[in-house]
Motif scaffolding. Structure first.
Motif, PDB file in Angstrom:
ATOM      1  N   SER A  27       0.870  -1.240  -0.075  1.00  0.00           N
ATOM      2  CA  SER A  27      -0.097  -0.020   0.061  1.00  0.00           C
ATOM      3  C   SER A  27       0.844   1.175   0.029  1.00  0.00           C
ATOM      4  CB  SER A  27      -0.855   0.043   1.175  1.00  0.00           C
ATOM      5  OG  SER A  27      -1.633  -1.110   1.153  1.00  0.00           O
ATOM      6  N   LEU A  28       1.687   1.310   0.691  1.00  0.00           N
ATOM      7  CA  LEU A  28       2.759   2.289   0.668  1.00  0.00           C
ATOM      8  C   LEU A  28       3.656   2.523  -0.660  1.00  0.00           C
ATOM      9  CD1 LEU A  28       4.357   4.561   2.431  1.00  0.00           C
ATOM     10  CD2 LEU A  28       6.278   2.887   2.822  1.00  0.00           C
ATOM     11  N   PHE A  29       3.969   1.632  -1.219  1.00  0.00           N
ATOM     12  CA  PHE A  29       4.566   1.725  -2.408  1.00  0.00           C
ATOM     13  C   PHE A  29       3.725   2.099  -3.589  1.00  0.00           C
ATOM     14  CE2 PHE A  29       7.970  -1.566  -0.945  1.00  0.00           C
ATOM     15  CZ  PHE A  29       8.603  -0.872  -0.105  1.00  0.00           C
ATOM     16  N   TYR A  30       2.617   1.507  -3.641  1.00  0.00           N
ATOM     17  CA  TYR A  30       1.557   2.189  -4.715  1.00  0.00           C
ATOM     18  C   TYR A  30       1.219   3.238  -4.401  1.00  0.00           C
ATOM     19  CZ  TYR A  30      -2.198   1.695  -7.973  1.00  0.00           C
ATOM     20  OH  TYR A  30      -3.153   1.933  -9.081  1.00  0.00           O
ATOM     21  N   GLY A  31       0.832   3.628  -3.232  1.00  0.00           N
ATOM     22  CA  GLY A  31       0.480   4.995  -2.771  1.00  0.00           C
ATOM     23  C   GLY A  31       1.515   6.119  -3.227  1.00  0.00           C
ATOM     24  N   GLY A  32       2.771   5.769  -2.881  1.00  0.00           N
ATOM     25  CA  GLY A  32       3.552   6.503  -3.308  1.00  0.00           C
ATOM     26  C   GLY A  32       3.858   7.047  -4.827  1.00  0.00           C
ATOM     27  N   LEU A  33       3.625   5.866  -5.641  1.00  0.00           N
ATOM     28  CA  LEU A  33       3.742   6.083  -6.989  1.00  0.00           C
ATOM     29  C   LEU A  33       2.534   6.833  -7.543  1.00  0.00           C
ATOM     30  CD1 LEU A  33       4.543   4.937  -9.780  1.00  0.00           C
ATOM     31  CD2 LEU A  33       2.932   3.185  -9.655  1.00  0.00           C
ATOM     32  N   ARG A  34       1.269   6.767  -6.860  1.00  0.00           N
ATOM     33  CA  ARG A  34       0.059   7.466  -7.212  1.00  0.00           C
ATOM     34  C   ARG A  34       0.139   8.789  -6.734  1.00  0.00           C
ATOM     35  NH1 ARG A  34      -0.455   5.297 -11.341  1.00  0.00           N
ATOM     36  NH2 ARG A  34      -1.189   3.343 -11.365  1.00  0.00           N
ATOM     37  N   ALA A  35       0.697   9.286  -5.590  1.00  0.00           N
ATOM     38  CA  ALA A  35       0.622  10.174  -4.974  1.00  0.00           C
ATOM     39  C   ALA A  35       1.833  11.279  -5.737  1.00  0.00           C
ATOM     40  CB  ALA A  35       1.594  10.431  -3.494  1.00  0.00           C
ATOM     41  N   THR A  36       2.980  10.881  -6.140  1.00  0.00           N
ATOM     42  CA  THR A  36       3.919  11.588  -7.002  1.00  0.00           C
ATOM     43  C   THR A  36       3.867  11.695  -8.506  1.00  0.00           C
ATOM     44  OG1 THR A  36       5.639   9.928  -6.853  1.00  0.00           O
ATOM     45  CG2 THR A  36       5.553  11.409  -5.030  1.00  0.00           C
ATOM     46  N   GLY A  37       3.415  10.460  -8.753  1.00  0.00           N
ATOM     47  CA  GLY A  37       3.174  10.226 -10.466  1.00  0.00           C
ATOM     48  C   GLY A  37       4.504   9.753 -10.943  1.00  0.00           C
ATOM     49  N   THR A  38       5.564   9.497 -10.393  1.00  0.00           N
ATOM     50  CA  THR A  38       6.523   9.065 -10.758  1.00  0.00           C
ATOM     51  C   THR A  38       7.025   7.757  -9.912  1.00  0.00           C
ATOM     52  OG1 THR A  38       7.946  10.234  -9.400  1.00  0.00           O
ATOM     53  CG2 THR A  38       7.314  11.331 -11.471  1.00  0.00           C
ATOM     54  N   GLN A  39       8.019   7.072 -10.587  1.00  0.00           N
ATOM     55  CA  GLN A  39       8.526   5.827 -10.021  1.00  0.00           C
ATOM     56  C   GLN A  39       9.443   6.212  -8.813  1.00  0.00           C
ATOM     57  OE1 GLN A  39       8.387   6.057 -13.137  1.00  0.00           O
ATOM     58  NE2 GLN A  39       6.942   4.235 -13.957  1.00  0.00           N
ATOM     59  N   VAL A  40       9.845   7.658  -8.928  1.00  0.00           N
ATOM     60  CA  VAL A  40      10.746   7.877  -7.561  1.00  0.00           C
ATOM     61  C   VAL A  40      10.003   7.787  -6.402  1.00  0.00           C
ATOM     62  CG1 VAL A  40      12.262   9.885  -6.870  1.00  0.00           C
ATOM     63  CG2 VAL A  40      12.008   9.276  -9.387  1.00  0.00           C
TER      64      VAL A  40
END
Length: 144
Positions: A73-86
């Protein structure tokens, strides 16, 4: 009963002078906003890694599933929150840093990870989830 139209007083509306554009606050998608998200995701990654390390050993095998679900959930949320793989990389770095620091232990023998199958599944499962989330395709940017 219908409303009657208002009678105008004959005065024309005053022309307004053009105003100078005001400085709007930086949108969340700006560079500074994105860097702030990366910092938040780094800290959240460390917290989820620490909590997952404690939970997976306490309630095996249910705790392992909860820990891996929180990690995903954290990793996928990080992807969607920033819009980048970073965003995934920032959360993954915090998570991995916490897990590595907890695995060191002390000379007295105190350590969170005992070296069993659950700890290895948490470590390799979390890294696998990070790779999967980092290789997901990004959503197209909306047109203004």
């Amino acid at each position: 009963m219908s409303a009657a139209p208002r009678a105008s007083s004959g005065a024309s509306p005053r022309p307004t002078a053009p105003t100078a554009p005001t400085a709007a606050p930086a949108p969340l998608g700006s560079r500074a906003g994105r860097y702030a998200w990366y910092g938040v995701l780094l800290v959240l990654g460390a917290l989820v890694g620490t909590a997952g390390a404690l939970v997976q050993a306490a309630w095996f095998p249910g705790g392992l599933l909860v820990a891996l679900l929180a990690t995903a959930s954290l990793f996928y949320g990080g992807l969607r929150a920033t819009g980048t793989q970073v965003g995934v990389v920032a959360a993954g770095c915090g998570w991995l840093l916490a897990v590595i620091l907890l695995s060191f232990g002390r000379p007295e023998g105190d350590g969170v990870f005992g070296g069993g199958a659950g700890e290895l599944l948490f470590l390799f499962g979390g890294m696998g989830i990070a790779v999967m989330c980092a290789t997901l395709s990004r959503l197209p940017r909306p047109t203004p």
